[in-house]
Scaffold this active site. Structure first.
Site, PDB file in Angstrom:
ATOM      1  CD  GLU A 167       7.743  -8.458 -12.971  1.00  0.00           C
ATOM      2  OE1 GLU A 167       8.773  -8.218 -13.389  1.00  0.00           O
ATOM      3  OE2 GLU A 167       7.255  -7.814 -12.050  1.00  0.00           O
ATOM      4  CE  LYS A 172       1.547  -9.511 -10.926  1.00  0.00           C
ATOM      5  NZ  LYS A 172       2.839  -9.171 -11.263  1.00  0.00           N
ATOM      6  CD  GLU A 177       3.038  -3.535 -16.053  1.00  0.00           C
ATOM      7  OE1 GLU A 177       3.318  -4.410 -15.461  1.00  0.00           O
ATOM      8  OE2 GLU A 177       3.473  -2.459 -15.653  1.00  0.00           O
ATOM      9  CG  ASP A 236       3.698  -9.027  -7.912  1.00  0.00           C
ATOM     10  OD1 ASP A 236       3.416  -9.977  -8.782  1.00  0.00           O
ATOM     11  OD2 ASP A 236       3.582  -8.037  -7.920  1.00  0.00           O
ATOM     12  CG  ASP A 290       6.607  -6.579  -7.205  1.00  0.00           C
ATOM     13  OD1 ASP A 290       5.855  -5.988  -8.127  1.00  0.00           O
ATOM     14  OD2 ASP A 290       7.650  -7.148  -7.779  1.00  0.00           O
ATOM     15  CB  SER A 291       3.126  -1.661  -7.609  1.00  0.00           C
ATOM     16  OG  SER A 291       2.047  -2.350  -6.846  1.00  0.00           O
TER      17      SER A 291
HETATM   18  O1  KIV Z   1       3.180  -4.883  -8.576  1.00  0.00           O
HETATM   19  C1  KIV Z   1       2.112  -4.581  -9.263  1.00  0.00           C
HETATM   20  O2  KIV Z   1       1.370  -3.760  -8.952  1.00  0.00           O
HETATM   21  C2  KIV Z   1       1.790  -5.339 -10.705  1.00  0.00           C
HETATM   22  C3  KIV Z   1       0.663  -4.884 -11.337  1.00  0.00           C
HETATM   23  C4  KIV Z   1       1.507  -3.680 -12.081  1.00  0.00           C
HETATM   24  C5  KIV Z   1       0.237  -5.957 -12.459  1.00  0.00           C
HETATM   25  O3  KIV Z   1       2.493  -6.217 -10.903  1.00  0.00           O
END
Ligand code: KIV
Length: 267
Positions: free
Chosen positions: A117, A115, A184, A86, A47-48
């Site tokens: 968090e 994924k 992270e 994500d 989600d970056s």
């Molecule tokens: O969203 C993302 O790119 C991430 C990485 C920083 C691990 O979660």
């Protein structure tokens, strides 16, 4: 499924053999082809993308539709790499929402793992997702979706109490069924100890080179992110001259353990 497709079991076997896992974020078909051609094992639709593609100030505004769209762009052309998507902010705040989000990311998006968090707060969700056939990658340490609560992007687990919480969460997530863990921005010693203790692969970002693998945000490692790059990242394009060579260099350095080096590591 092609016989050489990378799965959670492949990554577990790599960990057992001591082979480091090379992961990068990826958000579209063009980069998917380049990254796979360069030997990247895991493509993370992070989600970056909110920050690097959309110009958002954080990952919080990213929606499930955005994630499904970009995951599908990658999955459509992926051949061998494992695709992880994500779960966006608040889309796994209840088990029902998490199951629905995973159904879309895997069903429409074509992800093979999702994924999310967090630690104790997501244990039951991890259990339910895995019971229903959705492999989960957990994410501890710096949690970018909690940036408003954390007050900034800072290293985590730097004192004994913080490290103990991360360790307890990591063990509980593994016990709940997580297939993999992203750590992270934590001290290298903590990440090394957890990589040795956990059965599942630990993928570090800003966590030193003694993890089972590494991940970076693609745009950071190509020097495309405006402003000061994160201290744990490195511009691989600067010395390589073209994108494919930069990614090949990253894969080589991750596999050989020379990335991250001391200058990208918090002791
Ligand atoms: O969203 C993302 O790119 C991430 C990485 C920083 C691990 O979660």
């Amino acid at each position: 499924m092609p016989a050489d497709r990378i799965t959670a079991a492949t990554l577990m076997a790599m960990k057992q053999r001591g082979e480091r896992i090379a992961c990068l974020t990826c958000y579209d078909a063009a980069f998917c082809r380049v990254l796979e051609g360069a030997g990247v094992d895991v493509l993370l639709i992070g989600d970056s993308l909110g920050m690097v593609l959309q110009g958002q100030p954080s990952t919080v505004p990213v929606t499930l539709d955005h994630m499904v769209y970009h995951t599908a762009c990658v999955s459509r052309v992926r051949e061998r790499a494992l695709v992880i998507a994500d779960m966006p902010f608040m889309r796994y705040a209840t088990i029902e929402r998490a199951l629905d989000a995973a159904a879309r990311l895997m069903g429409e998006g074509g992800a093979a793992m999702v994924k999310l968090e967090g630690g104790a707060a997501v244990l039951e969700t991890v259990r339910r997702l895995t019971e229903f056939g959705a492999p989960v990658c957990a994410h501890l340490g710096l949690l970018p979706q909690s940036v408003h609560q954390l007050g900034g992007y800072r290293y985590q687990g730097r004192d004994d109490a913080g490290a103990a919480v991360i360790r307890a969460d990591a063990l509980a997530l593994q016990q709940a069924g997580a297939s993999m863990l992203v750590l992270e921005c934590v001290p290298a010693e903590l990440a090394a100890a957890l990589s040795a203790e956990l059965r599942i692969p630990v993928i570090g970002i800003g966590a030193g080179n003694r993890c089972d693998g590494q991940v970076l945000v693609l745009h950071d490692m190509l020097g495309l992110t405006p402003g000061r790059p994160p201290r744990f990242s490195k511009n691989f394009l600067a010395d390589s001259g073209d994108i494919r060579a930069a990614v090949e260099r990253y894969v080589e350095d991750v596999r050989g353990g020379s990335f991250p080096g001391p200058e990208q590591t918090l002791a």
